[in-house]
Design an enzyme around this catalytic site. Structure first.
Site, PDB file in Angstrom:
ATOM      1  N   GLU A 156       0.865  -1.180   0.000  1.00 22.22           N
ATOM      2  CA  GLU A 156       0.000   0.000   0.000  1.00 22.22           C
ATOM      3  C   GLU A 156       0.906   1.237   0.000  1.00 22.22           C
ATOM      4  O   GLU A 156       1.813   1.326   0.823  1.00 22.22           O
ATOM      5  CB  GLU A 156      -0.876   0.017   1.253  1.00 22.22           C
ATOM      6  CG  GLU A 156      -1.874  -1.110   1.342  1.00 22.22           C
ATOM      7  CD  GLU A 156      -2.658  -1.038   2.642  1.00 22.22           C
ATOM      8  OE1 GLU A 156      -3.476  -0.107   2.788  1.00 22.22           O
ATOM      9  OE2 GLU A 156      -2.435  -1.892   3.516  1.00 22.22           O
ATOM     10  N   ARG A 371       5.381 -13.402   9.415  1.00 22.74           N
ATOM     11  CA  ARG A 371       5.989 -12.070   9.363  1.00 22.74           C
ATOM     12  C   ARG A 371       7.357 -12.079  10.015  1.00 22.74           C
ATOM     13  O   ARG A 371       7.645 -12.912  10.868  1.00 22.74           O
ATOM     14  CB  ARG A 371       5.116 -11.062  10.125  1.00 22.74           C
ATOM     15  CG  ARG A 371       3.848 -10.687   9.423  1.00 22.74           C
ATOM     16  CD  ARG A 371       3.073  -9.694  10.255  1.00 22.74           C
ATOM     17  NE  ARG A 371       3.845  -8.486  10.493  1.00 22.74           N
ATOM     18  CZ  ARG A 371       3.342  -7.261  10.429  1.00 22.74           C
ATOM     19  NH1 ARG A 371       2.075  -7.092  10.147  1.00 22.74           N
ATOM     20  NH2 ARG A 371       4.088  -6.223  10.657  1.00 22.74           N
ATOM     21  N   LYS A 381       3.242   2.450  10.940  1.00 15.44           N
ATOM     22  CA  LYS A 381       3.255   3.781  10.321  1.00 15.44           C
ATOM     23  C   LYS A 381       2.755   4.830  11.307  1.00 15.44           C
ATOM     24  O   LYS A 381       3.335   5.902  11.459  1.00 15.44           O
ATOM     25  CB  LYS A 381       2.375   3.778   9.074  1.00 15.44           C
ATOM     26  CG  LYS A 381       2.751   2.757   8.022  1.00 15.44           C
ATOM     27  CD  LYS A 381       1.786   2.827   6.848  1.00 15.44           C
ATOM     28  CE  LYS A 381       2.063   1.739   5.827  1.00 15.44           C
ATOM     29  NZ  LYS A 381       1.432   0.477   6.151  1.00 15.44           N
TER      30      LYS A 381
END
Length: 660
Positions: A156, A371, A381
């Site tokens: 993204e 992950r 973020k």
């Protein structure tokens, strides 16, 4: 309360305990043993969730069942334990699995570590849902791709890539490369509120920096027309409807069924067209799909209203598709063979298969992997923005962060990051690694690639009273002392040199080997030894300079130590970095009750404004890397300007034994 992460960790631990036997016996192994051990640790866990996690991790470890797995197990006499141990050790040695040997990521991806399906054989994957149209669609797919492996990296564009993305990049691009396939870089640009041009550029830069070239750069917005047409078709097929429940009503996994779920196809078509024409305010209407996901979430949203202009399509659209709707259909359009994603998307696998099949389009296979996280790090973020706002870091590329731009600025070579990903391996379970393991990979690369130079952080002036020449001497210093075939650089050696203040002591403690009264030291690369004659102190009693004499190193007893030095140096700024946080898990309330902003390390940055460095680095450019002898590895910071170099310490020469 037992979380999915706890179940994942318990099952992973059980599998690791029995890993050799599992790999040997494969699906003949007693899986009940794994479930029993996990249940013993988590007494209140849901048995179905444990079984599902066992099935998933075993599938990723062993791959789909083969014909041999389906054969009946032959009766064999049991070997004595000592014989079995001997056989196992022999197998490990013959298969190259000796301790300390790490397969490259390419070898892992090309070899038997992953039992992925072959292109066109999607239906052989456990859990893959087939329809009467599946085989024809797969035939068409093979005609288009020629049986080529196709993957994609789909970030993204609303933030900067971090160390976890490095694993995803290596996995997606690496798997395609290892199998002579292609990998797309596809931007999932479906949320115009959060997307910025700088993120697109930074993501492309980081993929290239890691050494990968996309087959093609695409955008979800490339397919907005097709996605809209498919949404209309989904309504026609009775598989989607327009809903007016508000966002807060849709949150959670136990939301009430929509009262508009059974509205007519005709009405939903008219309302969806009204959404398209901007006749609803944001939040007043959504298009929802009629399915229940693995996690119990009902009827995920396919389209929502947003009046924010899109960076590529401008004001053309005021409705935008969601991830759940967009992702699998973009994979289908690009004929992706292996849709590789992190394990949190496992709960969306059912919607992935359902949507492709509901529209009768080619359905790729979604494979999940664990992950990659690091201790002492934050990659969210939102939280990085909080750190910037609080003044704790300068920006996304602050060298104390673990974004890829920050690691590049600190001086981490891309090869080291790729090597680190290879050492972590292709794991199913989430992996949290210690930063010093990444730093070890950095040292391995820089040791062979960073030329040597000399710098002094805390200068102490040394005057050589019997300097052997009327003017400065030119000293040839090897760029790599272990391999002089890699060349030399020249530095001046004059009657005034500067050494580290810590390399001199008037009253040394036992075992101190550097310059002191009656204890000479050698100056590296000069062939000279200096001996203390006089200490010059200022009014406060602080040592201001030293007066020494020198002699040839071969003209007397060999000194106990050789120290680095600079003469006629450049003045530069050097930034010394330590961990940004004091605790391993700064986001864990149990470990840091006051929140991550309360856990900042006050000594995470030390700026040495007047360090001295030898002239060999005068023409260095941003991101050039050096080993400053006896100090560590350093990289030129982009803040450098003409006549004022700035260096970031990348890593010390050796791992700090105080770090756990």
């Amino acid at each position: 309360m037992v979380t999915p992460e706890q179940i994942e960790e318990a099952v992973e631990a059980a599998i690791n305990r029995h890993r050799p036997q599992l790999l040997e016996e494969r699906y003949r192994f007693n899986m009940g043993l794994l479930m029993g051990e996990a249940r013993a640790v988590l007494k209140w866990a849901d048995g179905k969730m444990i079984k599902h996690e066992v099935d998933m991790q075993v599938l990723h470890l062993l791959g789909p069942k083969t014909e041999n797995d389906l054969e009946k197990k032959p009766k064999v006499s049991k070997a004595r334990p000592e014989e079995k141990d001997r056989r196992t050790a022999k197998d490990v040695v013959e298969n190259g699995e000796a301790a300390g040997q790490t397969l490259s990521l390419m070898e892992q991806l090309r070899g038997e570590a992953l039992k992925f399906h072959k292109p066109g054989e999607n239906y052989k994957t456990p859990g893959y849902v087939t329809t009467p149209h599946t085989m024809d669609l797969l035939k068409q797919h093979l005609e288009i791709t020629g049986g080529q492996v196709r993957t994609r990296f789909p970030p993204e564009p609303n933030g900067i890539l971090h160390i976890g993305h490095a694993k995803a990049i290596n996995f997606n691009f690496g798997y395609a490369k290892a199998n002579n396939g292609i990998c797309f870089l596809r931007f999932d640009d479906t949320n115009p509120e959060k997307e910025e041009a700088k993120f697109f550029t930074a993501i492309c830069d980081m993929v290239a920096w890691l050494g990968y070239t996309p087959y093609k750069v695409t955008y979800a917005s490339d397919y907005f027309d097709q996605l809209y047409a498919w949404a209309v078709e989904l309504i026609h097929r009775g598989q989607a409807y327009v809903c007016h429940q508000r966002g807060e009503e849709l949150k959670g996994h136990n939301s009430l069924p929509s009262p508009w779920r059974d509205r007519s196809i005709e009405e939903s078509l008219l309302l969806f067209e009204a959404m398209r024409k901007g006749k609803f305010a944001e939040g007043e209407a959504t298009l929802r799909m009629k399915l229940v996901m693995e996690d119990g979430k009902m009827d995920p949203v396919a389209y929502r209203v947003k009046y924010t202009p899109h960076h590529r399509t401008g004001d053309t659209w005021c409705i935008y598709p969601t991830y759940d709707y967009t992702h699998c259909l973009c994979d289908s359009i690009e004929h992706i063979t292996h849709s590789l994603c992190t394990k949190e998307f496992q709960a969306r696998r059912s919607s992935y298969f359902w949507l492709c099949n509901a529209l009768d389009v080619y359905c790729p296979v979604q494979w999940e992997y664990g992950r990659l996280n690091l201790h002492y790090a934050i990659v969210s973020k939102r939280k990085i923005l909080q750190l910037v706002a609080a003044g704790a870091v300068r920006d996304w590329d602050d060298p104390r962060l673990f974004t890829l731009t920050a690691l590049r600025r600190r001086g981490f070579p891309p090869e080291a990051i790729n090597n680190f990903c290879a050492r972590v391996g292709v794991t199913v379970a989430q992996t949290t690694m210690e930063p010093h393991l990444l730093e070890a990979c950095v040292r391995d690369v820089l040791n062979d690639t960073a030329p040597r130079a000399m710098a002094v952080l805390e200068p102490l002036q040394v005057i050589i009273t019997n300097f052997p020449a009327a003017k400065s001497l030119d000293i040839q210093v090897p760029n790599f002392p272990a391999d002089e075939t890699k060349g030399f650089h020249q530095v001046p050696f004059g009657p005034i040199v500067f050494i580290e203040r810590t390399d001199f002591k008037e009253e040394p403690e036992p075992g101190y080997k550097r310059l002191a009264w009656g204890q000479p030291v050698g100056l590296r690369h000069t062939g000279y030894v200096i001996e203390l004659q006089h200490v010059v102190k200022g009014p406060s009693g602080c040592v201001e300079s030293l007066e020494v004499t020198c002699r040839r190193a071969d003209a007397g007893e060999k000194p106990k130590a050789f120290i680095h030095w600079v003469s006629q140096p450049l003045t530069c700024e050097i930034r010394l970095y330590e961990r940004l946080f004091q605790h391993k898990n700064p986001e864990d309330p149990a470990e840091v009750p006051g929140g991550f902003l309360s856990d900042l390390n006050p000594a995470s940055l030390q700026v040495v404004e007047a360090a001295l460095v030898d002239y060999s680095v005068a023409l260095a450019k941003p991101f050039d890397k050096f080993q400053f002898e006896r100090l560590g590895y350093f990289s030129v910071d982009p803040d450098s300007c003409q006549g004022q170099l700035v260096f970031n310490r990348t890593v010390t020469l050796k791992e700090d034994p105080g770090k756990v």
